[in-house]
Design a protein around this motif. Sequence first.
Motif, PDB file in Angstrom:
ATOM      1  N   SER A 186       0.833  -1.202   0.000  1.00  0.00           N
ATOM      2  CA  SER A 186       0.000   0.000   0.000  1.00  0.00           C
ATOM      3  C   SER A 186       0.871   1.256   0.000  1.00  0.00           C
ATOM      4  CB  SER A 186      -0.933   0.005   1.212  1.00  0.00           C
ATOM      5  OG  SER A 186      -1.811  -1.101   1.189  1.00  0.00           O
ATOM      6  N   ALA A 187       1.923   1.250   0.817  1.00  0.00           N
ATOM      7  CA  ALA A 187       2.808   2.409   0.910  1.00  0.00           C
ATOM      8  C   ALA A 187       3.537   2.657  -0.405  1.00  0.00           C
ATOM      9  CB  ALA A 187       3.814   2.214   2.037  1.00  0.00           C
ATOM     10  N   SER A 188       4.067   1.601  -1.014  1.00  0.00           N
ATOM     11  CA  SER A 188       4.796   1.769  -2.267  1.00  0.00           C
ATOM     12  C   SER A 188       3.868   2.199  -3.402  1.00  0.00           C
ATOM     13  CB  SER A 188       5.528   0.471  -2.640  1.00  0.00           C
ATOM     14  OG  SER A 188       4.634  -0.621  -2.721  1.00  0.00           O
ATOM     15  N   SER A 189       2.651   1.671  -3.423  1.00  0.00           N
ATOM     16  CA  SER A 189       1.679   2.079  -4.450  1.00  0.00           C
ATOM     17  C   SER A 189       1.292   3.537  -4.268  1.00  0.00           C
ATOM     18  CB  SER A 189       0.428   1.202  -4.371  1.00  0.00           C
ATOM     19  OG  SER A 189       0.742  -0.159  -4.602  1.00  0.00           O
ATOM     20  N   LEU A 190       1.148   3.965  -3.023  1.00  0.00           N
ATOM     21  CA  LEU A 190       0.788   5.357  -2.740  1.00  0.00           C
ATOM     22  C   LEU A 190       1.909   6.295  -3.169  1.00  0.00           C
ATOM     23  CD1 LEU A 190      -1.466   7.091  -1.514  1.00  0.00           C
ATOM     24  CD2 LEU A 190      -0.303   6.896   0.684  1.00  0.00           C
ATOM     25  N   VAL A 191       3.154   5.903  -2.903  1.00  0.00           N
ATOM     26  CA  VAL A 191       4.301   6.721  -3.323  1.00  0.00           C
ATOM     27  C   VAL A 191       4.312   6.872  -4.839  1.00  0.00           C
ATOM     28  CG1 VAL A 191       6.819   6.770  -3.487  1.00  0.00           C
ATOM     29  CG2 VAL A 191       5.719   6.177  -1.322  1.00  0.00           C
ATOM     30  N   ALA A 192       3.987   5.798  -5.550  1.00  0.00           N
ATOM     31  CA  ALA A 192       3.980   5.842  -7.013  1.00  0.00           C
ATOM     32  C   ALA A 192       2.902   6.780  -7.549  1.00  0.00           C
ATOM     33  CB  ALA A 192       3.755   4.439  -7.579  1.00  0.00           C
ATOM     34  N   ARG A 193       1.864   7.020  -6.758  1.00  0.00           N
ATOM     35  CA  ARG A 193       0.764   7.882  -7.216  1.00  0.00           C
ATOM     36  C   ARG A 193       0.917   9.337  -6.778  1.00  0.00           C
ATOM     37  NH1 ARG A 193      -4.960   4.866  -7.615  1.00  0.00           N
ATOM     38  NH2 ARG A 193      -4.241   2.766  -8.118  1.00  0.00           N
ATOM     39  N   LEU A 194       1.969   9.661  -6.049  1.00  0.00           N
ATOM     40  CA  LEU A 194       2.116  11.015  -5.522  1.00  0.00           C
ATOM     41  C   LEU A 194       2.155  12.080  -6.609  1.00  0.00           C
ATOM     42  CD1 LEU A 194       4.654  10.523  -2.569  1.00  0.00           C
ATOM     43  CD2 LEU A 194       2.184  10.920  -2.454  1.00  0.00           C
ATOM     44  N   GLY A 195       2.747  11.741  -7.745  1.00  0.00           N
ATOM     45  CA  GLY A 195       2.849  12.734  -8.812  1.00  0.00           C
ATOM     46  C   GLY A 195       1.631  12.810  -9.706  1.00  0.00           C
ATOM     47  N   GLN A 196       0.633  11.984  -9.454  1.00  0.00           N
ATOM     48  CA  GLN A 196      -0.562  11.963 -10.292  1.00  0.00           C
ATOM     49  C   GLN A 196      -1.562  13.028  -9.844  1.00  0.00           C
ATOM     50  OE1 GLN A 196      -2.147   7.973 -10.347  1.00  0.00           O
ATOM     51  NE2 GLN A 196      -0.154   7.045 -10.760  1.00  0.00           N
ATOM     52  N   ASP A 197      -2.391  13.445 -10.769  1.00  0.00           N
ATOM     53  CA  ASP A 197      -3.383  14.485 -10.482  1.00  0.00           C
ATOM     54  C   ASP A 197      -4.613  13.850  -9.836  1.00  0.00           C
ATOM     55  OD1 ASP A 197      -4.739  16.856 -10.377  1.00  0.00           O
ATOM     56  OD2 ASP A 197      -5.376  16.813 -12.478  1.00  0.00           O
ATOM     57  N   VAL A 198      -4.507  13.577  -8.546  1.00  0.00           N
ATOM     58  CA  VAL A 198      -5.601  12.954  -7.802  1.00  0.00           C
ATOM     59  C   VAL A 198      -5.932  13.809  -6.594  1.00  0.00           C
ATOM     60  CG1 VAL A 198      -6.369  10.911  -6.538  1.00  0.00           C
ATOM     61  CG2 VAL A 198      -4.882  10.659  -8.534  1.00  0.00           C
ATOM     62  N   THR A 199      -7.212  14.106  -6.427  1.00  0.00           N
ATOM     63  CA  THR A 199      -7.676  14.892  -5.280  1.00  0.00           C
ATOM     64  C   THR A 199      -8.276  13.962  -4.233  1.00  0.00           C
ATOM     65  OG1 THR A 199      -8.159  16.790  -6.700  1.00  0.00           O
ATOM     66  CG2 THR A 199      -9.168  16.757  -4.508  1.00  0.00           C
ATOM     67  N   LEU A 200      -7.782  14.061  -3.018  1.00  0.00           N
ATOM     68  CA  LEU A 200      -8.256  13.187  -1.942  1.00  0.00           C
ATOM     69  C   LEU A 200      -9.009  13.992  -0.896  1.00  0.00           C
ATOM     70  CD1 LEU A 200      -5.109  10.925  -1.375  1.00  0.00           C
ATOM     71  CD2 LEU A 200      -7.139  10.424  -2.732  1.00  0.00           C
ATOM     72  N   ASP A 201     -10.099  13.431  -0.394  1.00  0.00           N
ATOM     73  CA  ASP A 201     -10.850  14.027   0.698  1.00  0.00           C
ATOM     74  C   ASP A 201     -10.303  13.435   1.993  1.00  0.00           C
ATOM     75  OD1 ASP A 201     -12.716  14.786   2.635  1.00  0.00           O
ATOM     76  OD2 ASP A 201     -14.371  14.795   1.200  1.00  0.00           O
ATOM     77  N   TRP A 202      -9.359  14.132   2.620  1.00  0.00           N
ATOM     78  CA  TRP A 202      -8.673  13.580   3.781  1.00  0.00           C
ATOM     79  C   TRP A 202      -9.602  13.416   4.984  1.00  0.00           C
ATOM     80  CZ3 TRP A 202      -4.379  11.107   3.197  1.00  0.00           C
ATOM     81  CH2 TRP A 202      -3.538  11.434   2.125  1.00  0.00           C
ATOM     82  N   GLY A 203     -10.657  14.233   5.048  1.00  0.00           N
ATOM     83  CA  GLY A 203     -11.620  14.065   6.136  1.00  0.00           C
ATOM     84  C   GLY A 203     -12.335  12.732   6.031  1.00  0.00           C
ATOM     85  N   VAL A 204     -12.774  12.379   4.814  1.00  0.00           N
ATOM     86  CA  VAL A 204     -13.439  11.095   4.578  1.00  0.00           C
ATOM     87  C   VAL A 204     -12.482   9.943   4.837  1.00  0.00           C
ATOM     88  CG1 VAL A 204     -14.448   9.602   2.803  1.00  0.00           C
ATOM     89  CG2 VAL A 204     -15.124  11.997   2.937  1.00  0.00           C
ATOM     90  N   ILE A 205     -11.243  10.075   4.348  1.00  0.00           N
ATOM     91  CA  ILE A 205     -10.256   9.007   4.516  1.00  0.00           C
ATOM     92  C   ILE A 205      -9.939   8.774   5.994  1.00  0.00           C
ATOM     93  CG2 ILE A 205      -7.835   8.402   4.116  1.00  0.00           C
ATOM     94  CD1 ILE A 205      -8.086   9.741   1.379  1.00  0.00           C
ATOM     95  N   ALA A 206      -9.783   9.861   6.757  1.00  0.00           N
ATOM     96  CA  ALA A 206      -9.463   9.728   8.182  1.00  0.00           C
ATOM     97  C   ALA A 206     -10.610   9.055   8.936  1.00  0.00           C
ATOM     98  CB  ALA A 206      -9.170  11.101   8.779  1.00  0.00           C
TER      99      ALA A 206
END
Length: 272
Positions: A203-223
């Motif tokens: 999960s961590a390595s996949s997330l690092v690979a997506r850091l440069g992608q244009d993705v908007t995350l709702d951190w409130g929902v995720i938390a």
Amino acid sequence: MLAVTLPIGLVVGIALGALGGGGSILTVPALVYLLGLDPRSATTGSLVIVGITALIGVVPHLRAGRVRLGQGVVFGLLGVGGAFAGSLLSTTVPGDVLLVAFAVLMLVVAVMMTRRRRAAARNGGVSPAEAGTRTAPMLALRPFRCACRVAVVLVATATAVGLLTGFFGVGGGFAVVPALVLALRLPMPVAVGTSLVVITINSASSLVARLGQDVTLDWGVIAAFSAAAVAGTLVGARVVSRVRPDRLNLAFTVLLVAVALYTAAGSVSQLL
């Protein structure tokens, strides 16, 4: 939003805690259809949720001695290449096509769980993988043989799991646990605990690979989702001791098929 997010996260956590591998596969459909995230944001957010849940969930297993940390880290590192490849590949696939592929994945997992349940029933409640571990000590009495085939299977499985994690945003525990049991001869409880280490790394390595992608995350929902999922895993662990495993397996399989068909129907209609 919290009124919806918390119960959903709790249900996903209960499924993960009660069933182990495969429970987190409900995260992406929940984020898309119940919380309104687009497929790419959902798969990326799922990596955060699954990673956090696995990282916290490994602690009680570690304290109970059910984690082979070294083997889990090696398996996870072997899947890093696949995780990066899957993450990059996901950017080239339209959202509706991604959801159709995810629906197929859910059906495959449902089939795997059905076969596992039937095999366990034929073996008196013990899966063939678990039964195989009972004869593991006898391996030491056999003449030395090259473990090349096992190594190839291990690398291929780790890479495939990493690819699934990066592409779909799932933990891949449904594939990790059998691989750890069959390839590394780990007892089932130890394989479940060790799989959480693998899931965390993937999960961590996949997330690092997506850091440069244009993705908007709702951190409130995720938390909120992550907190509810972690709480749900604790509830799910208690459910296991009170409900027969085959009934849990059957209920989850039915749910998987229903969600897969709903996902496929909605996504295919958008493609036509």
